[in-house]
Scaffold this motif. Sequence first.
Motif, PDB file in Angstrom:
ATOM      1  N   VAL A  11       0.840  -1.209   0.000  1.00 44.29           N
ATOM      2  CA  VAL A  11       0.000   0.000   0.000  1.00 44.29           C
ATOM      3  C   VAL A  11       0.871   1.253   0.000  1.00 44.29           C
ATOM      4  N   LEU A  12       1.919   1.252   0.795  1.00 46.87           N
ATOM      5  CA  LEU A  12       2.821   2.402   0.862  1.00 46.87           C
ATOM      6  C   LEU A  12       3.526   2.630  -0.477  1.00 46.87           C
ATOM      7  N   THR A  13       3.938   1.553  -1.117  1.00 50.25           N
ATOM      8  CA  THR A  13       4.612   1.667  -2.413  1.00 50.25           C
ATOM      9  C   THR A  13       3.662   2.202  -3.478  1.00 50.25           C
ATOM     10  N   VAL A  14       2.443   1.699  -3.512  1.00 46.90           N
ATOM     11  CA  VAL A  14       1.471   2.173  -4.504  1.00 46.90           C
ATOM     12  C   VAL A  14       1.116   3.636  -4.258  1.00 46.90           C
ATOM     13  N   ALA A  15       1.005   4.028  -2.998  1.00 46.58           N
ATOM     14  CA  ALA A  15       0.739   5.435  -2.689  1.00 46.58           C
ATOM     15  C   ALA A  15       1.894   6.321  -3.156  1.00 46.58           C
ATOM     16  N   GLY A  16       3.122   5.852  -2.961  1.00 52.63           N
ATOM     17  CA  GLY A  16       4.283   6.605  -3.432  1.00 52.63           C
ATOM     18  C   GLY A  16       4.309   6.727  -4.941  1.00 52.63           C
ATOM     19  N   LEU A  17       3.951   5.650  -5.633  1.00 59.46           N
ATOM     20  CA  LEU A  17       3.912   5.706  -7.098  1.00 59.46           C
ATOM     21  C   LEU A  17       2.813   6.648  -7.588  1.00 59.46           C
ATOM     22  N   ALA A  18       1.685   6.643  -6.913  1.00 61.65           N
ATOM     23  CA  ALA A  18       0.605   7.564  -7.283  1.00 61.65           C
ATOM     24  C   ALA A  18       1.046   9.012  -7.085  1.00 61.65           C
ATOM     25  N   ALA A  19       1.773   9.278  -6.027  1.00 62.89           N
ATOM     26  CA  ALA A  19       2.282  10.634  -5.791  1.00 62.89           C
ATOM     27  C   ALA A  19       3.314  11.023  -6.854  1.00 62.89           C
ATOM     28  N   LEU A  20       4.117  10.076  -7.304  1.00 62.78           N
ATOM     29  CA  LEU A  20       5.072  10.370  -8.379  1.00 62.78           C
ATOM     30  C   LEU A  20       4.345  10.706  -9.675  1.00 62.78           C
ATOM     31  N   VAL A  21       3.277   9.999  -9.969  1.00 64.60           N
ATOM     32  CA  VAL A  21       2.477  10.310 -11.160  1.00 64.60           C
ATOM     33  C   VAL A  21       1.870  11.706 -11.025  1.00 64.60           C
ATOM     34  N   TRP A  22       1.384  12.034  -9.815  1.00 64.36           N
ATOM     35  CA  TRP A  22       0.848  13.376  -9.583  1.00 64.36           C
ATOM     36  C   TRP A  22       1.911  14.438  -9.866  1.00 64.36           C
ATOM     37  N   CYS A  23       3.148  14.184  -9.435  1.00 64.10           N
ATOM     38  CA  CYS A  23       4.240  15.136  -9.678  1.00 64.10           C
ATOM     39  C   CYS A  23       4.470  15.333 -11.175  1.00 64.10           C
ATOM     40  N   MET A  40       6.716  29.292 -12.117  1.00 63.98           N
ATOM     41  CA  MET A  40       7.262  27.939 -12.267  1.00 63.98           C
ATOM     42  C   MET A  40       8.058  27.532 -11.029  1.00 63.98           C
ATOM     43  N   ARG A  41       8.781  28.467 -10.445  1.00 65.14           N
ATOM     44  CA  ARG A  41       9.523  28.166  -9.211  1.00 65.14           C
ATOM     45  C   ARG A  41       8.577  27.774  -8.078  1.00 65.14           C
ATOM     46  N   ALA A  42       7.448  28.451  -7.973  1.00 68.31           N
ATOM     47  CA  ALA A  42       6.483  28.139  -6.921  1.00 68.31           C
ATOM     48  C   ALA A  42       5.907  26.737  -7.114  1.00 68.31           C
ATOM     49  N   VAL A  43       5.596  26.392  -8.344  1.00 67.08           N
ATOM     50  CA  VAL A  43       5.077  25.047  -8.631  1.00 67.08           C
ATOM     51  C   VAL A  43       6.139  24.000  -8.339  1.00 67.08           C
ATOM     52  N   MET A  44       7.359  24.255  -8.764  1.00 66.06           N
ATOM     53  CA  MET A  44       8.430  23.272  -8.593  1.00 66.06           C
ATOM     54  C   MET A  44       8.804  23.097  -7.121  1.00 66.06           C
ATOM     55  N   ARG A  45       8.706  24.170  -6.329  1.00 67.33           N
ATOM     56  CA  ARG A  45       8.984  24.056  -4.897  1.00 67.33           C
ATOM     57  C   ARG A  45       8.050  23.040  -4.242  1.00 67.33           C
ATOM     58  N   ARG A  46       6.770  23.136  -4.587  1.00 67.09           N
ATOM     59  CA  ARG A  46       5.784  22.216  -4.018  1.00 67.09           C
ATOM     60  C   ARG A  46       5.991  20.800  -4.552  1.00 67.09           C
ATOM     61  N   VAL A  47       6.283  20.676  -5.829  1.00 60.52           N
ATOM     62  CA  VAL A  47       6.438  19.358  -6.452  1.00 60.52           C
ATOM     63  C   VAL A  47       7.677  18.644  -5.913  1.00 60.52           C
ATOM     64  N   VAL A  48       8.750  19.351  -5.677  1.00 61.98           N
ATOM     65  CA  VAL A  48       9.980  18.721  -5.179  1.00 61.98           C
ATOM     66  C   VAL A  48       9.751  18.102  -3.802  1.00 61.98           C
ATOM     67  N   VAL A  49       9.008  18.792  -2.948  1.00 62.34           N
ATOM     68  CA  VAL A  49       8.733  18.253  -1.612  1.00 62.34           C
ATOM     69  C   VAL A  49       7.906  16.969  -1.720  1.00 62.34           C
ATOM     70  N   VAL A  50       6.861  17.000  -2.536  1.00 64.14           N
ATOM     71  CA  VAL A  50       6.015  15.815  -2.708  1.00 64.14           C
ATOM     72  C   VAL A  50       6.802  14.691  -3.363  1.00 64.14           C
ATOM     73  N   ASN A  51       7.667  15.040  -4.317  1.00 63.56           N
ATOM     74  CA  ASN A  51       8.465  14.036  -5.011  1.00 63.56           C
ATOM     75  C   ASN A  51       9.404  13.310  -4.048  1.00 63.56           C
ATOM     76  N   MET A  52      10.071  14.039  -3.185  1.00 60.21           N
ATOM     77  CA  MET A  52      10.981  13.408  -2.226  1.00 60.21           C
ATOM     78  C   MET A  52      10.217  12.526  -1.237  1.00 60.21           C
ATOM     79  N   ALA A  53       9.076  12.996  -0.775  1.00 62.60           N
ATOM     80  CA  ALA A  53       8.263  12.188   0.139  1.00 62.60           C
ATOM     81  C   ALA A  53       7.756  10.925  -0.561  1.00 62.60           C
ATOM     82  N   ALA A  54       7.381  11.045  -1.821  1.00 60.38           N
ATOM     83  CA  ALA A  54       6.894   9.890  -2.572  1.00 60.38           C
ATOM     84  C   ALA A  54       8.008   8.865  -2.781  1.00 60.38           C
ATOM     85  N   LEU A  55       9.179   9.336  -3.095  1.00 60.10           N
ATOM     86  CA  LEU A  55      10.309   8.413  -3.271  1.00 60.10           C
ATOM     87  C   LEU A  55      10.644   7.710  -1.958  1.00 60.10           C
TER      88      LEU A  55
END
Length: 73
Positions: A11-23, A40-55
């Motif tokens: 479940v944790l892995t699938v949630a992480g993959l879903a978050a990566l797709v969202w990114c 673009m910087r504002a969008v990327m700031r938010r995406v980088v945080v979610v991306n690291m958490a998803a990974l």
Amino acid sequence: MWDGFIWGGTVLTVAGLAALVWCMVTVARAKSRKLDDEGMRAVMRRVVVVNMAALAGSVFGLMFVVLGIMLGR
């Protein structure tokens, strides 16, 4: 008990993959809107945080799956 590790990790892995797709979708939408540099910087700031958490979530999920399989024998 070890089945819980396997299913919880899955479940944790699938949630992480879903978050990566969202990114990926979020960045693609931002690029197609042709935002200015600050937007673009504002969008990327938010995406980088979610991306690291998803990974991290995906890595821990896969570790739980492997531990559950190895120790469940």
